[in-house]
Design an enzyme around this catalytic site. Structure first.
Site, PDB file in Angstrom:
ATOM      1  N   ARG A  67      93.642  81.686  40.474  1.00 41.69           N
ATOM      2  CA  ARG A  67      92.559  81.008  39.691  1.00 41.69           C
ATOM      3  C   ARG A  67      91.270  81.673  39.876  1.00 41.69           C
ATOM      4  O   ARG A  67      90.225  81.468  39.535  1.00 41.69           O
ATOM      5  CB  ARG A  67      92.620  79.526  39.903  1.00 41.69           C
ATOM      6  CG  ARG A  67      93.695  78.895  38.785  1.00 41.69           C
ATOM      7  CD  ARG A  67      93.479  77.557  38.759  1.00 41.69           C
ATOM      8  NE  ARG A  67      94.472  76.951  40.109  1.00 41.69           N
ATOM      9  CZ  ARG A  67      93.971  75.809  40.486  1.00 41.69           C
ATOM     10  NH1 ARG A  67      93.149  75.054  40.072  1.00 41.69           N
ATOM     11  NH2 ARG A  67      94.645  75.296  41.500  1.00 41.69           N
ATOM     12  N   GLN A  83     104.274  86.786  55.815  1.00 37.83           N
ATOM     13  CA  GLN A  83     105.067  85.873  55.038  1.00 37.83           C
ATOM     14  C   GLN A  83     105.254  86.807  53.538  1.00 37.83           C
ATOM     15  O   GLN A  83     104.327  86.508  52.818  1.00 37.83           O
ATOM     16  CB  GLN A  83     104.548  84.501  54.644  1.00 37.83           C
ATOM     17  CG  GLN A  83     105.234  83.269  53.895  1.00 37.83           C
ATOM     18  CD  GLN A  83     104.669  82.504  53.391  1.00 37.83           C
ATOM     19  OE1 GLN A  83     103.459  82.389  53.025  1.00 37.83           O
ATOM     20  NE2 GLN A  83     105.591  81.395  53.005  1.00 37.83           N
ATOM     21  N   GLY A  98      93.318  78.587  55.175  1.00 30.25           N
ATOM     22  CA  GLY A  98      92.318  79.736  55.019  1.00 30.25           C
ATOM     23  C   GLY A  98      91.413  79.635  53.836  1.00 30.25           C
ATOM     24  O   GLY A  98      90.255  80.026  54.056  1.00 30.25           O
ATOM     25  N   ASP A  99      91.658  78.577  53.175  1.00 30.33           N
ATOM     26  CA  ASP A  99      90.804  78.402  51.710  1.00 30.33           C
ATOM     27  C   ASP A  99      90.198  77.014  51.920  1.00 30.33           C
ATOM     28  O   ASP A  99      89.855  76.445  50.874  1.00 30.33           O
ATOM     29  CB  ASP A  99      91.704  78.512  50.612  1.00 30.33           C
ATOM     30  CG  ASP A  99      92.994  77.637  50.410  1.00 30.33           C
ATOM     31  OD1 ASP A  99      93.225  76.748  51.262  1.00 30.33           O
ATOM     32  OD2 ASP A  99      93.725  77.606  49.231  1.00 30.33           O
ATOM     33  N   GLY A 114      98.369  66.041  47.431  1.00 29.14           N
ATOM     34  CA  GLY A 114      99.341  65.308  47.894  1.00 29.14           C
ATOM     35  C   GLY A 114      98.859  63.854  48.220  1.00 29.14           C
ATOM     36  O   GLY A 114      97.682  63.790  48.807  1.00 29.14           O
ATOM     37  N   LYS A 159      61.419 104.094  57.157  1.00 32.18           N
ATOM     38  CA  LYS A 159      62.830 104.112  57.678  1.00 32.18           C
ATOM     39  C   LYS A 159      62.613 104.764  59.020  1.00 32.18           C
ATOM     40  O   LYS A 159      61.837 105.900  59.151  1.00 32.18           O
ATOM     41  CB  LYS A 159      63.453 104.803  56.668  1.00 32.18           C
ATOM     42  CG  LYS A 159      65.149 104.867  57.012  1.00 32.18           C
ATOM     43  CD  LYS A 159      65.846 106.350  56.779  1.00 32.18           C
ATOM     44  CE  LYS A 159      65.373 107.462  57.884  1.00 32.18           C
ATOM     45  NZ  LYS A 159      65.910 108.640  57.557  1.00 32.18           N
TER      46      LYS A 159
HETATM   47  C1  UD1 Z   1      98.732  71.594  49.697  1.00 29.48           C
HETATM   48  C2  UD1 Z   1      99.477  70.247  50.351  1.00 29.48           C
HETATM   49  C3  UD1 Z   1      98.857  69.091  49.547  1.00 29.48           C
HETATM   50  C4  UD1 Z   1      97.312  69.119  49.976  1.00 29.48           C
HETATM   51  C5  UD1 Z   1      96.593  70.196  49.412  1.00 29.48           C
HETATM   52  C6  UD1 Z   1      95.114  70.132  50.139  1.00 29.48           C
HETATM   53  C7  UD1 Z   1     101.883  71.041  50.641  1.00 29.48           C
HETATM   54  C8  UD1 Z   1     102.982  70.983  50.252  1.00 29.48           C
HETATM   55  N1  UD1 Z   1     101.003  70.342  49.836  1.00 29.48           N
HETATM   56  O1  UD1 Z   1      99.044  71.471  48.403  1.00 29.48           O
HETATM   57  O2  UD1 Z   1      99.590  67.782  50.077  1.00 29.48           O
HETATM   58  O3  UD1 Z   1      96.977  67.818  49.388  1.00 29.48           O
HETATM   59  O4  UD1 Z   1      97.502  71.345  50.054  1.00 29.48           O
HETATM   60  O5  UD1 Z   1      94.579  71.389  49.610  1.00 29.48           O
HETATM   61  O6  UD1 Z   1     101.584  71.498  51.856  1.00 29.48           O
HETATM   62  N2  UD1 Z   1     100.067  79.139  51.613  1.00 29.48           N
HETATM   63  C9  UD1 Z   1     100.781  80.069  52.283  1.00 29.48           C
HETATM   64  N3  UD1 Z   1     102.138  80.491  51.929  1.00 29.48           N
HETATM   65  C10 UD1 Z   1     102.967  79.567  51.207  1.00 29.48           C
HETATM   66  C11 UD1 Z   1     102.235  78.756  50.211  1.00 29.48           C
HETATM   67  C12 UD1 Z   1     100.925  78.343  50.667  1.00 29.48           C
HETATM   68  O7  UD1 Z   1     100.187  80.757  53.153  1.00 29.48           O
HETATM   69  O8  UD1 Z   1     104.091  80.192  50.600  1.00 29.48           O
HETATM   70  C13 UD1 Z   1      99.057  78.836  51.986  1.00 29.48           C
HETATM   71  C14 UD1 Z   1      97.902  78.936  50.503  1.00 29.48           C
HETATM   72  O9  UD1 Z   1      97.335  80.324  50.641  1.00 29.48           O
HETATM   73  C15 UD1 Z   1      96.786  78.135  51.097  1.00 29.48           C
HETATM   74  C16 UD1 Z   1      97.639  76.920  51.701  1.00 29.48           C
HETATM   75  O10 UD1 Z   1      99.052  77.458  52.157  1.00 29.48           O
HETATM   76  O11 UD1 Z   1      95.643  78.338  51.935  1.00 29.48           O
HETATM   77  C17 UD1 Z   1      97.815  75.760  50.576  1.00 29.48           C
HETATM   78  O12 UD1 Z   1      98.557  76.099  49.772  1.00 29.48           O
HETATM   79  P1  UD1 Z   1      98.423  75.713  48.233  1.00 29.48           P
HETATM   80  O13 UD1 Z   1      99.613  76.030  47.420  1.00 29.48           O
HETATM   81  O14 UD1 Z   1      97.288  75.657  47.792  1.00 29.48           O
HETATM   82  O15 UD1 Z   1      98.740  74.232  48.132  1.00 29.48           O
HETATM   83  P2  UD1 Z   1      98.629  73.060  47.558  1.00 29.48           P
HETATM   84  O16 UD1 Z   1      99.504  73.070  46.325  1.00 29.48           O
HETATM   85  O17 UD1 Z   1      97.082  72.870  47.255  1.00 29.48           O
END
Ligand code: UD1
Ligand code: CA
Length: 471
Positions: free
Chosen positions: A15, A88, A119-120, A155, A367
């Protein structure tokens, strides 16, 4: 206690609509991932494990430089922590992501702890993380939660009648009743390494998204008979994740407002806290004034009684006391002495070193220019590769001609030199103390002490000349 921090940064960030990996997008001039790494290292972390996937090469290059081998990184922000990368390759979920880092994490005793960050989620603070670590010090698991009016997409935290944490349910797996809960998972948690390894090995992807959810370890811990600790924050910004440019922008504005408030709290006059951006580190003395639309970048040191006019852009600069930077001034990599006046519309480029009471006026570019006490260039000049003494006056339109088409050369001026308007000083050339250059001169030979140098065609007046007439 040993603390390993796992930072999840493998996700795609669809996004963001950008070719840049999501975590490389910047808040206050610094990639989000670096904010998180800096925060993790400020906790006295032993080792930081960055889980990367999408855009891994870009993220690695950021920390490793061009030498992008897979090794340990040491950069300034790390404060003694080690940083390494974990790949990963397929993003099978947050649980799977953490699992990739576990082979590198010691799990010898209850003293070995693991903190999971995203990281985000760039604005999480050291104090909150430390509080989470402390409140869950004796528990195998502690979770950072948030109360929010907008739980959508997050979550939900499931508690029992005695307020004990029972589980986290992802929105897509939640019942209508569970969706009404407004305590949500930040994603940040701290656990014992031994238990975490065990829980992760038992994860399944039997859920709406077909992912290995890290959040499933909460219910496992409860089933194992443990009490899961939690810390709840009311600061949405701290645990706000960035999924799109709007969220990035909102965190940027929040971060900038906090910085502007910190300036105001320490006595800085900020004309409009919504119109000053700090992208770096700034130190300052008393009575600093910042007018509107000012951007401060990199490492900036300001003395006492500094005034920054509207629309100035200042990067990596050291500025003395009683300095006035007039509107529209651009400064990059310069050192400015006391009581200097710069601008309006001046541009100081890297290697500019100005002594005290120097004046640089409008449309002057410098400069690699060193200027002594009291020297002035009040209007319209280019001063490149110059060593200039004290009390020198550079007239309007003067060009330091530093480039012969192949190499750059230096121009040296002694003290008390006066350069008349519209002169060209062709480097390499030296003008000794007290030299006076007649306006409009081209100077390409050395001028000895106190000489007048005239390097222009002699004027000729033609008497009786007639203007051409129209045919
Ligand atoms: C996750 C949580 C949710 C929480 C939310 C908060 C889980 C299952 N859910 O959901 O409960 O409320 O964050 O923002 O954990 N990432 C990886 N590898 C993967 C998947 C994700 O490195 O295979 C990293 C993403 O880059 C990101 C972070 O993990 O930095 C969270 O992943 P994202 O898919 O955004 O999780 P949410 O669905 O938002
Ligand atoms: Ca997801």
């Amino acid at each position: 206690m040993r603390l390993d921090v796992v930072i999840l940064a493998a996700g795609k960030g669809t996004r963001m609509n950008s070719n840049l990996p999501k975590v490389m997008h910047k808040i206050a001039g610094k990639p989000m991932i670096e904010h998180v790494v800096d925060c993790a290292s400020s906790l006295g972390t032993e080792h930081i494990h960055l889980v990367v996937g999408h855009g891994a090469d870009v993220i690695k290059r950021h920390f490793l430089g061009d030498d992008s081998h897979e090794g340990y990184v040491s950069y300034e922000g790390l404060k003694g922590s080690e940083l390494s990368f974990v790949n990963q390759d397929n993003q099978l979920g947050t649980g799977h992501a953490v699992q990739q880092a576990m082979p590198n994490i010691p799990a010898r005793s209850v003293e070995d702890r693991v903190l999971v960050l995203y990281g985000d989620v760039p604005l999480v603070s050291k104090d909150t993380l430390q509080e989470l670590i402390d409140t869950s010090a004796t528990a195998p698991l502690g979770v950072l939660t948030l109360f929010t009016q907008n739980p959508e997409g997050l979550g939900r935290i499931i508690r029992d009648d005695s307020h004990q944490l029972r589980a986290i349910v992802e929105e897509r797996d939640a019942s209508e009743e569970q969706k009404g809960i407004n305590e949500v998972n930040s994603g940040i948690l701290v656990t014992s390494a031994i238990e975490l390894k065990d829980w992760l090995s038992r994860l399944s992807n039997d859920n709406a998204q077909g992912e290995y959810y890290l959040t499933d370890i909460i219910a496992m811990a409860v089933a194992d008979g443990h009490v899961v600790e939690s810390l709840t924050t009311g600061d949405e910004y701290e645990v706000q994740g960035v999924n799109d440019k709007l969220q990035l922008c909102m965190l940027e504005r929040h971060f900038q407002m906090i910085q502007a408030q910190a300036l105001l709290a320490t006595g800085v006059t900020v004309m409009d806290p919504t119109r000053v951006d700090i992208r770096g580190d700034i130190s300052y003395g008393r009575d600093l004034t910042i007018d509107v639309n000012v951007v401060l970048e990199g490492q900036i040191k300001l003395g006492n009684n500094v005034s920054i006019g509207a629309n100035c852009l200042i990067k990596d600069a050291t500025v003395g006391d009683d300095v006035t930077l007039l509107p529209g001034t651009i400064i990059d990599g310069a050192v400015i002495g006391n009581a200097a006046t710069i601008g309006p519309y001046a541009r100081l480029r890297p290697g500019t070193v100005l002594a005290d009471s120097v004046k640089i006026g409008n449309f002057v570019e410098t400069k690699k220019a060193v200027m002594g006490n009291g020297s002035k260039a009040n209007h319209l000049a280019y001063i490149g590769d110059a060593a200039i003494g004290a009390d020198v006056n550079i007239g309007a339109g003067t060009i330091f001609c530093n480039y012969d088409g192949v190499n750059k050369h230096t121009t040296t001026l002694g003290d008390n030199v006066f350069v008349g308007s519209n002169s060209v000083l062709v480097a390499p050339v030296e003008l000794e103390n007290g030299v006076f250059v007649a306006a409009g001169s081209v100077i390409n030979r050395a001028v000895p002490c106190d000489n007048l140098a005239v390097g222009r065609a002699k004027q000729r007046n033609v008497t009786g000349w007639k203007r051409p007439a129209k045919k």
